[in-house]
Design an enzyme around this catalytic site. Structure first.
Site, PDB file in Angstrom:
ATOM      1  N   HIS A  53       0.840  -1.189   0.000  1.00 18.69           N
ATOM      2  CA  HIS A  53       0.000   0.000   0.000  1.00 18.69           C
ATOM      3  C   HIS A  53       0.883   1.249   0.000  1.00 18.69           C
ATOM      4  O   HIS A  53       2.086   1.164   0.229  1.00 18.69           O
ATOM      5  CB  HIS A  53      -0.945   0.002   1.203  1.00 18.69           C
ATOM      6  CG  HIS A  53      -0.256  -0.050   2.536  1.00 18.69           C
ATOM      7  ND1 HIS A  53      -0.458  -1.064   3.442  1.00 18.69           N
ATOM      8  CD2 HIS A  53       0.630   0.774   3.106  1.00 18.69           C
ATOM      9  CE1 HIS A  53       0.274  -0.849   4.500  1.00 18.69           C
ATOM     10  NE2 HIS A  53       0.960   0.265   4.327  1.00 18.69           N
TER      11      HIS A  53
HETATM   12  P1  TYD Z   1      -2.211  -3.737   7.412  1.00 16.12           P
HETATM   13  O1  TYD Z   1      -2.202  -2.311   6.993  1.00 16.12           O
HETATM   14  O2  TYD Z   1      -2.768  -4.736   6.459  1.00 16.12           O
HETATM   15  O3  TYD Z   1      -0.739  -4.181   7.836  1.00 16.12           O
HETATM   16  P2  TYD Z   1       0.619  -4.171   6.958  1.00 16.12           P
HETATM   17  O4  TYD Z   1       0.885  -2.756   6.580  1.00 16.12           O
HETATM   18  O5  TYD Z   1       1.680  -4.665   7.865  1.00 16.12           O
HETATM   19  O6  TYD Z   1       0.455  -5.090   5.810  1.00 16.12           O
HETATM   20  O7  TYD Z   1      -2.977  -3.804   8.802  1.00 16.12           O
HETATM   21  C1  TYD Z   1      -3.436  -5.034   9.344  1.00 16.12           C
HETATM   22  C2  TYD Z   1      -4.707  -4.773  10.146  1.00 16.12           C
HETATM   23  O8  TYD Z   1      -4.453  -3.917  11.259  1.00 16.12           O
HETATM   24  C3  TYD Z   1      -5.793  -4.101   9.324  1.00 16.12           C
HETATM   25  O9  TYD Z   1      -7.032  -4.670   9.710  1.00 16.12           O
HETATM   26  C4  TYD Z   1      -5.761  -2.658   9.780  1.00 16.12           C
HETATM   27  C5  TYD Z   1      -5.264  -2.760  11.199  1.00 16.12           C
HETATM   28  N1  TYD Z   1      -4.470  -1.598  11.653  1.00 16.12           N
HETATM   29  C6  TYD Z   1      -4.986  -0.736  12.601  1.00 16.12           C
HETATM   30  O10 TYD Z   1      -6.118  -0.911  13.095  1.00 16.12           O
HETATM   31  N2  TYD Z   1      -4.224   0.317  13.025  1.00 16.12           N
HETATM   32  C7  TYD Z   1      -2.979   0.537  12.520  1.00 16.12           C
HETATM   33  O11 TYD Z   1      -2.304   1.516  12.924  1.00 16.12           O
HETATM   34  C8  TYD Z   1      -2.457  -0.357  11.519  1.00 16.12           C
HETATM   35  C9  TYD Z   1      -1.092  -0.135  10.922  1.00 16.12           C
HETATM   36  C10 TYD Z   1      -3.236  -1.416  11.130  1.00 16.12           C
END
Ligand code: TYD
Length: 137
Positions: A53
Site C-alpha cells: 500500500h
Molecule cells: P495492514 O495495513 O494490512 O498491515 P501491513 O501494513 O503490515 O500489511 O494492517 C493489518 C490490520 O491492522 C488491518 O485490519 C488494519 C489494522 N491496523 C490498525 O487498526 N491500526 C494501525 O495503525 C495499523 C497499521 C493497522
C-alpha cells in the site's frame, strides 16, 4: 526534492554500557516528525509480503528492533529501491505517497513502525493502479 531521495537510512544514538544497549528515537529530533502512533509486526512468515500500500498522509520510520526484513519502495513513476533492515539502531524514513512492500521476514523479526499520524484507513491506497494514477495527476 525527488520523493525517492527523501527516503533515507537513519542511525540512532546508542547509549550502551555494560548493562546492555539502549537506543533513543525522539520525535522531531532524531526523526523529522512528531510520533503519533507506534505499531510493530512480528510472527510474519518469510514467504509473506506485507504492506502493499501507499499512504496519502502518513510518514513512517521502520526499525527492525530484532531480526531482519526488507522493504521495497516504489514511487509509481518507475523508480524503486530495496532497503535491508537488520540492526536495532538503524531505521528507514519513508515519506507519504510511496508504495511499500515488506518481505523476507526472519523468524525472529520484530519490525517497529513509528508513524506521523493516527490510524485512518481512508488515507491508505491499496490498489497499485490507483496509486500510479494519483502520483501521475
Ligand atoms: P495492514 O495495513 O494490512 O498491515 P501491513 O501494513 O503490515 O500489511 O494492517 C493489518 C490490520 O491492522 C488491518 O485490519 C488494519 C489494522 N491496523 C490498525 O487498526 N491500526 C494501525 O495503525 C495499523 C497499521 C493497522
Amino acid at each position: 526534492m525527488h520523493k525517492m531521495n527523501k527516503i533515507q537510512m537513519l542511525e540512532f544514538s546508542q547509549k550502551g554500557d555494560n548493562r546492555g544497549h539502549l537506543v533513543i528515537v525522539e520525535g522531531e529530533q532524531d526523526i523529522s516528525f512528531d510520533i503519533k502512533r507506534v505499531f510493530y509486526i512480528y510472527g510474519s512468515d518469510p514467504k509473506v509480503i506485507r504492506g502493499q500500500h501507499a499512504n496519502r498522509e502518513s510518514e513512517f520510520v521502520l526499525i527492525n528492533v530484532a531480526g531482519k526484513s526488507k522493504i521495497k519502495v516504489k514511487d509509481g513513476v518507475g523508480n524503486e529501491a530495496i532497503y535491508c533492515l537488520d540492526r536495532p539502531h538503524t531505521g528507514v524514513y519513508i515519506p507519504a505517497m510511496v508504495w511499500k512492500d515488506m518481505y523476507d521476514f526472519s523468524e525472529d523479526s520484530v519490525l517497529l513502525v513509528l508513524a506521523s499520524t493516527h490510524y485512518d484507513p481512508g488515507e491508505y491506497i491499496r490498489d497499485y493502479g490507483e496509486f500510479v494514477r494519483e502520483v501521475s495527476k
